[in-house]
Scaffold this motif. Structure first.
Motif, PDB file in Angstrom:
ATOM      1  N   ILE A 161       3.774  13.654  24.000  1.00 23.61           N
ATOM      2  CA  ILE A 161       5.133  13.413  23.500  1.00 23.61           C
ATOM      3  C   ILE A 161       5.099  13.306  21.983  1.00 23.61           C
ATOM      4  O   ILE A 161       4.336  12.508  21.436  1.00 23.61           O
ATOM      5  CB  ILE A 161       5.705  12.129  24.121  1.00 23.61           C
ATOM      6  N   ALA A 162       5.931  14.074  21.306  1.00 21.53           N
ATOM      7  CA  ALA A 162       5.908  14.102  19.835  1.00 21.53           C
ATOM      8  C   ALA A 162       7.188  14.728  19.300  1.00 21.53           C
ATOM      9  O   ALA A 162       7.935  15.356  20.048  1.00 21.53           O
ATOM     10  CB  ALA A 162       4.700  14.906  19.355  1.00 21.53           C
ATOM     11  N   PRO A 163       7.443  14.582  17.991  1.00 20.11           N
ATOM     12  CA  PRO A 163       8.500  15.381  17.366  1.00 20.11           C
ATOM     13  C   PRO A 163       8.112  16.857  17.453  1.00 20.11           C
ATOM     14  O   PRO A 163       6.938  17.198  17.340  1.00 20.11           O
ATOM     15  CB  PRO A 163       8.504  14.894  15.913  1.00 20.11           C
ATOM     16  N   ARG A 164       9.082  17.728  17.661  1.00 19.12           N
ATOM     17  CA  ARG A 164       8.785  19.153  17.874  1.00 19.12           C
ATOM     18  C   ARG A 164       9.731  20.057  17.088  1.00 19.12           C
ATOM     19  O   ARG A 164      10.889  19.708  16.835  1.00 19.12           O
ATOM     20  CB  ARG A 164       8.957  19.505  19.365  1.00 19.12           C
ATOM     21  N   THR A 165       9.212  21.243  16.733  1.00 17.92           N
ATOM     22  CA  THR A 165      10.040  22.335  16.230  1.00 17.92           C
ATOM     23  C   THR A 165       9.608  23.601  16.966  1.00 17.92           C
ATOM     24  O   THR A 165       8.408  23.908  17.014  1.00 17.92           O
ATOM     25  CB  THR A 165       9.868  22.533  14.715  1.00 17.92           C
ATOM     26  N   VAL A 166      10.574  24.309  17.553  1.00 18.25           N
ATOM     27  CA  VAL A 166      10.275  25.509  18.336  1.00 18.25           C
ATOM     28  C   VAL A 166      11.258  26.609  17.947  1.00 18.25           C
ATOM     29  O   VAL A 166      12.444  26.353  17.713  1.00 18.25           O
ATOM     30  CB  VAL A 166      10.386  25.235  19.849  1.00 18.25           C
ATOM     31  N   MET A 167      10.757  27.842  17.875  1.00 14.42           N
ATOM     32  CA  MET A 167      11.591  29.008  17.580  1.00 14.42           C
ATOM     33  C   MET A 167      11.701  29.877  18.831  1.00 14.42           C
ATOM     34  O   MET A 167      10.709  30.066  19.552  1.00 14.42           O
ATOM     35  CB  MET A 167      10.972  29.820  16.445  1.00 14.42           C
ATOM     36  N   ALA A 168      12.901  30.407  19.115  1.00 17.61           N
ATOM     37  CA  ALA A 168      13.112  31.232  20.306  1.00 17.61           C
ATOM     38  C   ALA A 168      14.127  32.321  20.007  1.00 17.61           C
ATOM     39  O   ALA A 168      14.812  32.299  18.980  1.00 17.61           O
ATOM     40  CB  ALA A 168      13.583  30.362  21.473  1.00 17.61           C
ATOM     41  N   VAL A 200      14.789  21.478  17.236  1.00 22.70           N
ATOM     42  CA  VAL A 200      14.122  20.413  16.488  1.00 22.70           C
ATOM     43  C   VAL A 200      14.341  19.103  17.240  1.00 22.70           C
ATOM     44  O   VAL A 200      15.482  18.677  17.438  1.00 22.70           O
ATOM     45  CB  VAL A 200      14.664  20.299  15.050  1.00 22.70           C
ATOM     46  N   ILE A 201      13.242  18.473  17.673  1.00 12.07           N
ATOM     47  CA  ILE A 201      13.298  17.212  18.418  1.00 12.07           C
ATOM     48  C   ILE A 201      12.734  16.095  17.547  1.00 12.07           C
ATOM     49  O   ILE A 201      11.635  16.210  17.005  1.00 12.07           O
ATOM     50  CB  ILE A 201      12.473  17.297  19.712  1.00 12.07           C
ATOM     51  N   ASP A 202      13.479  15.019  17.412  1.00 13.03           N
ATOM     52  CA  ASP A 202      12.987  13.846  16.690  1.00 13.03           C
ATOM     53  C   ASP A 202      12.044  13.035  17.569  1.00 13.03           C
ATOM     54  O   ASP A 202      12.093  13.120  18.804  1.00 13.03           O
ATOM     55  CB  ASP A 202      14.161  12.960  16.248  1.00 13.03           C
ATOM     56  N   GLY A 203      11.200  12.211  16.935  1.00  9.03           N
ATOM     57  CA  GLY A 203      10.269  11.401  17.720  1.00  9.03           C
ATOM     58  C   GLY A 203       9.647  10.278  16.919  1.00  9.03           C
ATOM     59  O   GLY A 203       9.922  10.106  15.728  1.00  9.03           O
ATOM     60  N   ARG A 204       8.824   9.475  17.638  1.00 10.13           N
ATOM     61  CA  ARG A 204       8.099   8.337  17.064  1.00 10.13           C
ATOM     62  C   ARG A 204       9.038   7.280  16.489  1.00 10.13           C
ATOM     63  O   ARG A 204       8.687   6.587  15.536  1.00 10.13           O
ATOM     64  CB  ARG A 204       7.106   8.821  16.001  1.00 10.13           C
ATOM     65  N   GLN A 205      10.228   7.179  17.070  1.00 10.40           N
ATOM     66  CA  GLN A 205      11.220   6.201  16.614  1.00 10.40           C
ATOM     67  C   GLN A 205      11.830   5.497  17.828  1.00 10.40           C
ATOM     68  O   GLN A 205      12.883   5.900  18.326  1.00 10.40           O
ATOM     69  CB  GLN A 205      12.310   6.898  15.788  1.00 10.40           C
ATOM     70  N   SER A 262       8.600  18.068  11.384  1.00  6.43           N
ATOM     71  CA  SER A 262       9.796  18.578  12.044  1.00  6.43           C
ATOM     72  C   SER A 262      11.066  18.167  11.309  1.00  6.43           C
ATOM     73  O   SER A 262      11.332  16.977  11.135  1.00  6.43           O
ATOM     74  CB  SER A 262       9.863  18.070  13.491  1.00  6.43           C
ATOM     75  N   ILE A 263      11.851  19.168  10.901  1.00  3.68           N
ATOM     76  CA  ILE A 263      13.049  18.869  10.117  1.00  3.68           C
ATOM     77  C   ILE A 263      14.055  20.007  10.250  1.00  3.68           C
ATOM     78  O   ILE A 263      13.688  21.178  10.366  1.00  3.68           O
ATOM     79  CB  ILE A 263      12.683  18.650   8.631  1.00  3.68           C
ATOM     80  N   LEU A 264      15.337  19.636  10.261  1.00  5.21           N
ATOM     81  CA  LEU A 264      16.437  20.593  10.258  1.00  5.21           C
ATOM     82  C   LEU A 264      17.340  20.256   9.081  1.00  5.21           C
ATOM     83  O   LEU A 264      17.854  19.137   8.976  1.00  5.21           O
ATOM     84  CB  LEU A 264      17.232  20.507  11.564  1.00  5.21           C
ATOM     85  N   VAL A 265      17.514  21.231   8.190  1.00  6.84           N
ATOM     86  CA  VAL A 265      18.293  21.022   6.967  1.00  6.84           C
ATOM     87  C   VAL A 265      19.469  21.982   6.955  1.00  6.84           C
ATOM     88  O   VAL A 265      19.329  23.155   7.326  1.00  6.84           O
ATOM     89  CB  VAL A 265      17.415  21.243   5.713  1.00  6.84           C
ATOM     90  N   THR A 266      20.622  21.481   6.532  1.00  8.81           N
ATOM     91  CA  THR A 266      21.807  22.330   6.438  1.00  8.81           C
ATOM     92  C   THR A 266      22.136  22.625   4.979  1.00  8.81           C
ATOM     93  O   THR A 266      21.438  22.174   4.066  1.00  8.81           O
ATOM     94  CB  THR A 266      23.008  21.667   7.136  1.00  8.81           C
ATOM     95  N   GLU A 267      23.194  23.375   4.762  1.00  6.62           N
ATOM     96  CA  GLU A 267      23.572  23.847   3.432  1.00  6.62           C
ATOM     97  C   GLU A 267      23.650  22.704   2.418  1.00  6.62           C
ATOM     98  O   GLU A 267      24.175  21.629   2.706  1.00  6.62           O
ATOM     99  CB  GLU A 267      24.914  24.571   3.502  1.00  6.62           C
TER     100      GLU A 267
END
Length: 391
Positions: A280-287, A298-303, A336-341
């Motif tokens: 179990i961990a924070p994740r980033t996956v492309m599909a 993008v999945i958050d984790g360790r919180q 793992s991070i998701l950034v917007t404009e």
């Protein structure tokens, strides 16, 4: 003189008028309540019994073993990998890592043959100048929740609008938020892995390959080796799996980084269950879907209290439910991070700063990616020339 008769057996003196009846003289002993130390002793004994029962379940039952190995897998994904030996032993730790690496290698062999409808090809989507299909915006974000985790799915309807970007200064990586803001991107996520001495790396030395706009920016392999990659060709078709540089160039690769494992190929999931999900961990996956749309999960984790994290099986199922026909894991954990404009961070990275980590690569989305200048900061450098720990 007449003497009154003596009281007989069972008879007592009659009380004087108005007097109360005599009290029962039988004394009752008061029970002593247990003291603090007695309660503490009982609590200790109960704790020992419960702990012994837990250990018996954890180490001696099939369900306990499943949770024990999942906990070990979770530790393996962190900087405290060595702690896993207290759960499965040092030999078990080494065997577990080797087993996963072997599985990941095998999962990258099958070639993708699903037909993808791409912009500009017959039957493809009608994409306007701004990069949006006729009835959809270029980017959209959906929140996702599961057992113990919270995350986001970034959907990009036109895959040709995704480009790999690297830092603009030699010597260390760059925050994804900074990359997005600096280049005027619409959104971005972290991409490939990097050398990370003592989990304090400067983010400047990638692992494997970095390719952008069809040019090799970094080669940590040599010329004849193959490696697991995640990327896109020049038409926007996602490519993931094990390839050599020659194979990638023949496929018309445009953007690529090195990471593993691949989770989905030809519409089928490769992760069998949670037990095979790498903890179990924070994740980033492309599909990618059949209609060409790119999905970044993008999945958050360790919180605790917000999101603990997800395993690869969780990620696979989320993407299959959304129509993914190919998917591959990108760097995760505190990256793992998701950034917007404008550089706004959408998720909650588990890094100390809350802004993610300094990284060598990020997948960014642009209205006009062809106009973005990406300098090759590794030009003239060999892997041995880079100190990944020097800030």
């Amino acid at each position: 003189m007449v003497t009154p008769p003596s009281p007989g057996p069972g008879q007592g003196r009659q009380p004087a008028p108005g007097a109360l009846p005599p009290r029962n003289r039988v004394t009752q002993r008061k029970r002593k309540r247990p003291g603090f130390w007695a309660w503490l002793l009982r609590l200790f004994v109960v704790g020992i019994v419960v702990f012994a029962a837990f250990l018996a379940w954890f180490f001696l039952t099939p369900s306990g073993n499943s949770w024990r190995y999942r906990a070990a897998d979770t530790l393996i994904t962190t900087q405290h990998r060595h702690w896993a030996k207290y759960l499965i032993g040092q030999k078990g730790l080494e065997e577990r890592v080797a087993e996963y690496m072997k599985q990941f290698e095998a999962m990258g062999e099958e070639r993708q043959n699903t037909e993808i409808q791409l912009p500009g090809k017959d039957g493809g989507k009608d994409v306007n100048a701004a990069g949006s299909s006729a009835d959809q915006p270029l980017t959209s974000i959906e929140e996702v929740d599961g057992k113990g985790f919270h995350g986001f799915v970034l959907t990009v309807t036109d895959p040709t609008k995704v480009r790999l970007v690297v830092p603009n200064k030699v010597g260390r990586g760059e925050l994804v938020g900074s990359m997005v803001k600096r280049t005027g991107a619409l959104a971005g996520v972290n991409a490939g892995g990097f050398a990370d001495p003592n989990w304090q790396g400067n983010g400047f030395q990638p692992i494997g390959l970095v390719i952008t706009q069809g040019k090799i920016y970094y080669n940590g392999l040599g010329s004849d080796k193959s490696v697991q990659i995640v990327g896109l060709d020049k038409q926007g078709k996602m490519i993931a799996g094990r390839y050599s540089i020659k194979e990638l160039l023949n496929l018309g690769i445009s953007e690529a980084v090195s990471f593993e494992p691949r989770l989905i190929v030809n519409g089928k999931g490769l992760i069998k269950n949670h037990a095979s999900g790498w903890g179990i961990a924070p994740r980033t996956v492309m599909a990618q879907r059949e209609d060409g749309a790119i999905l970044f999960l993008v999945i958050d984790g360790r919180q605790p209290g917000y999101s603990i994290g997800a395993d690869l099986y969780d990620c696979q199922q989320i993407l299959l439910e959304r129509g993914a026909v190919i998917a591959a894991n990108l760097d995760g954990g505190s990256s793992s991070i998701l950034v917007t404009e404008g550089g706004d961070i959408m998720n909650k990275p588990s890094s100390k700063s809350g802004k993610g980590r300094y990284l060598p690569t990020a997948f960014l989305v642009f209205d006009h990616p062809e106009s973005v200048q990406v300098p090759n900061i590794w030009a003239g450098l060999k892997p041995g020339d880079i100190d990944a720990s020097k800030w």
